[in-house]
Design a protein around this motif. Structure first.
Motif, short mmCIF file in Angstrom:
data_model
loop_
_atom_site.label_atom_id
_atom_site.label_comp_id
_atom_site.label_asym_id
_atom_site.label_seq_id
_atom_site.Cartn_x
_atom_site.Cartn_y
_atom_site.Cartn_z
N GLY A 1 -15.96 71.41 69.99
CA GLY A 1 -16.22 72.75 69.60
C GLY A 1 -14.99 73.57 69.39
O GLY A 1 -13.90 73.11 69.30
N THR A 2 -15.42 74.84 68.64
CA THR A 2 -14.10 75.66 68.42
C THR A 2 -14.65 76.96 68.52
O THR A 2 -15.93 77.55 68.51
CB THR A 2 -13.57 75.45 66.89
N ALA A 3 -13.57 78.15 68.73
CA ALA A 3 -13.93 79.49 68.90
C ALA A 3 -14.32 80.03 67.40
O ALA A 3 -13.52 79.42 66.16
CB ALA A 3 -12.75 80.33 69.37
N VAL A 4 -14.85 80.77 67.45
CA VAL A 4 -15.26 81.41 65.88
C VAL A 4 -15.44 83.11 66.16
O VAL A 4 -15.88 83.35 67.07
CB VAL A 4 -16.65 80.96 65.27
N MET A 5 -15.23 83.80 64.90
CA MET A 5 -15.17 85.06 64.77
C MET A 5 -15.99 85.35 63.61
O MET A 5 -16.13 84.41 62.41
CB MET A 5 -14.12 85.87 64.74
N ALA A 6 -16.91 86.21 63.38
CA ALA A 6 -17.97 86.26 62.27
C ALA A 6 -17.18 86.35 60.81
O ALA A 6 -17.61 85.78 59.91
CB ALA A 6 -18.81 87.56 62.20
N GLY A 7 -15.87 86.80 60.83
CA GLY A 7 -15.19 86.95 59.53
C GLY A 7 -14.69 85.37 59.25
O GLY A 7 -14.47 85.37 58.08
N HIS A 8 -14.77 84.52 59.99
CA HIS A 8 -14.30 83.17 59.71
C HIS A 8 -15.24 82.53 58.44
O HIS A 8 -14.83 81.72 57.66
CB HIS A 8 -14.33 82.32 60.62
N PHE A 9 -16.55 82.98 58.60
CA PHE A 9 -17.24 82.47 57.66
C PHE A 9 -17.16 83.09 56.14
O PHE A 9 -17.66 82.36 54.97
CB PHE A 9 -18.82 82.95 57.94
N ASP A 10 -16.20 83.96 56.06
CA ASP A 10 -15.97 84.54 54.80
C ASP A 10 -14.67 83.90 54.30
O ASP A 10 -14.27 84.09 53.10
CB ASP A 10 -15.72 86.00 54.88
N ASP A 11 -14.21 82.87 54.69
CA ASP A 11 -13.14 81.81 54.46
C ASP A 11 -13.38 80.58 54.29
O ASP A 11 -13.89 79.68 55.22
CB ASP A 11 -12.01 82.06 55.77
N PRO A 12 -13.57 80.05 52.88
CA PRO A 12 -13.99 78.84 52.66
C PRO A 12 -13.07 77.85 53.31
O PRO A 12 -13.83 76.73 53.71
CB PRO A 12 -13.89 78.88 51.27
N ALA A 13 -11.67 77.75 53.42
CA ALA A 13 -11.03 76.76 54.09
C ALA A 13 -11.47 76.73 55.31
O ALA A 13 -11.43 75.56 55.92
CB ALA A 13 -9.41 77.12 53.97
N TRP A 14 -11.46 77.53 56.29
CA TRP A 14 -12.11 77.47 57.67
C TRP A 14 -13.38 76.84 57.54
O TRP A 14 -13.78 75.99 58.52
CB TRP A 14 -12.12 78.99 58.26
N VAL A 15 -14.39 77.15 56.82
CA VAL A 15 -15.67 76.71 56.70
C VAL A 15 -15.68 75.29 56.42
O VAL A 15 -16.42 74.59 57.32
CB VAL A 15 -16.75 77.71 55.94
N ALA A 16 -14.78 74.75 55.65
CA ALA A 16 -14.74 73.35 55.15
C ALA A 16 -14.12 72.50 56.28
O ALA A 16 -14.93 71.36 56.65
CB ALA A 16 -13.91 73.21 53.84
N LEU A 17 -13.02 73.18 57.10
CA LEU A 17 -12.36 72.32 58.14
C LEU A 17 -13.49 72.52 59.28
O LEU A 17 -13.60 71.42 59.95
CB LEU A 17 -11.32 73.22 58.55
N ALA A 18 -14.10 73.24 59.71
CA ALA A 18 -15.15 73.64 61.05
C ALA A 18 -16.43 72.45 60.53
O ALA A 18 -16.96 71.80 61.27
CB ALA A 18 -15.72 74.90 60.96
N THR B 1 -13.97 71.84 73.60
CA THR B 1 -13.82 73.02 72.74
C THR B 1 -12.35 73.56 72.76
O THR B 1 -11.67 73.72 73.63
CB THR B 1 -14.60 74.20 73.29
N ILE B 2 -11.85 73.49 71.37
CA ILE B 2 -10.48 73.97 71.05
C ILE B 2 -10.49 75.43 70.74
O ILE B 2 -11.38 75.98 69.85
CB ILE B 2 -9.88 73.26 69.91
N TRP B 3 -9.70 76.28 71.24
CA TRP B 3 -9.74 77.69 70.92
C TRP B 3 -9.05 78.15 69.74
O TRP B 3 -8.09 78.89 69.60
CB TRP B 3 -9.16 78.49 72.12
N GLY B 4 -9.76 77.64 68.66
CA GLY B 4 -9.39 78.08 67.36
C GLY B 4 -9.12 76.51 66.56
O GLY B 4 -8.98 75.60 67.38
#
Length: 376
Positions: A66-83, A330-333
């Motif tokens: 797992g990882t921590a998420v903020m709703a704004g992360h979904f607007d970052d394509p690089a974060w989405v791809a890594l997740a 779960t990794i916190w980020g």
């Protein structure tokens, strides 16, 4: 969270280092996310080695990653791809906490947590709810009630929030950080003053069970590995609550690791935690390279080796649990730049508390953890 404030603390749970050293977690979490930015280079640093090639963690771990998420992360394509590549469980870092949801007892806000829940459903990943009752939040909204009305409002909040996500998440942190910072007893809070030290926790678990009977219900805290006194108090509290009939379904240890604790301390605590036979969630892992107290004359290489040793010990201790007790890791980020530890004004952009660097590349630490997971 003398360890780093944990994120629950995270803006919620940042107690470990944060609370002790004056870090305001709410301010950190409310600050703009540091998404996809590269830290400034140290002109004296040598060139970084080529990032190791590591299989996606979720593909090799015999339990959810797992990882921590903020709703704004979904607007970052690089974060989405890594997740998408690495994890199969998400925990809302702040936006499912009372501080976000509870505008007043008559007005609850669910836009961000609804977005996170919808993304989890769309992507086919598990959602872990965080957190229903936390000592740090809700005092103003719940003020002015007598004990009876306080209890009714307490029950109603849990029913509305946990009930809204019934069937959409697999688990909840029902009570977050109930143990005193120094480990000597329980925290004093508006919850305990109105409903009793153990009473508010038992009631929270009972109400959460009514609202979502299928969810795994966790009590979650930080510095349990770092501070043996606090770890022991946590274990005794769990034992007492279980004997009182609280429907606790799992135990969460945040694992904001102090990389200078003695070897073996993590493993000993994990064996004790596992002795209850309940699912265990490594719920908020990070391992700061910074020392919050005194001068720091360690070389970067020394700090990285301390970090590797402690995180590997944690991974090995988790792997040593029976399979049925390994709830999630779960990794916190995801990226170092996503960490709450990189959001305060003192940060020099060089802390590396997570498993992926600012650009989302695996690090030697990632490879070491993957090697441990691959054994199972």
């Amino acid at each position: 969270m003398t360890q780093p404030p944990h994120p629950s603390r995270c803006a919620s749970h940042l107690l470990p280092r944060g609370e002790k050293d004056g870090i305001d977690r709410r301010a950190l979490l409310a600050a703009p996310l540091a998404v996809g930015t590269l830290a400034g280079c140290d002109r004296l640093a040598v060139a970084e080695p080529t990032p190791p090639t590591v299989p996606p963690l979720k593909s090799i771990a015999p339990f959810p990653i797992g990882t921590a998420v903020m709703a704004g992360h979904f607007d970052d394509p690089a974060w989405v791809a890594l997740a998408r590549a690495q994890v199969n469980q998400l925990t809302p870092e702040w936006e499912m906490k009372m501080e976000y949801i509870l505008q007043s007892l008559d007005r609850l806000t669910f836009d961000a947590p609804d977005r996170i829940a919808a993304a989890c459903e769309r992507e086919g990943v598990r959602l872990h709810g965080h957190a229903l009752i936390w000592y740090s939040q809700g005092e103003q909204a719940f003020s002015g009630f007598d004990r009876t009305h306080f209890g009714r409002a307490f029950d109603r909040y849990i029913a509305e929030v946990a009930g809204r996500y019934r069937g959409k998440l697999v688990s909840w942190d029902v009570v977050n950080e109930p143990i005193a910072e120094d480990g000597n007893g329980l925290r004093d809070s508006h919850w305990s003053r109105n409903l009793g030290d153990d009473g508010y926790m038992i009631r929270a678990f009972e109400q959460a069970k009514l609202a979502d009977p299928e969810a795994v219900l966790f009590v979650n805290d930080y510095n349990l590995e770092n501070n043996p006194v606090k770890g022991t108090t946590f274990l005794r509290t769990v034992e007492r609550l279980l004997k009182a009939g609280a429907p606790i379904g799992g135990l969460g240890t945040q694992s904001h690791l102090d990389i200078e604790i003695p070897a073996g301390q993590i493993s000993r605590f994990m064996r004790d935690l596992g002795s209850f036979g309940l699912p265990v969630h490594m719920s908020e892992l990070d391992a700061s390279l910074r020392r919050e107290r005194g001068g720091d004359f360690r070389s970067r290489a020394q700090r990285l080796e301390q970090q590797r040793a402690r995180v590997v010990e944690l991974a090995e201790a988790f792997m040593a649990l029976p399979e049925r007790q390994r709830f999630a890791f779960t990794i916190w980020g995801l990226r170092d730049s996503d960490s709450w530890l990189r959001r305060d004004n003192r940060d020099d952009g060089k802390d590396q508390p997570l498993l992926f660097d600012d650009a989302g590349r695996a690090k030697p630490l990632t490879a070491a953890v993957a090697e441990v997971f691959g054994r199972g």
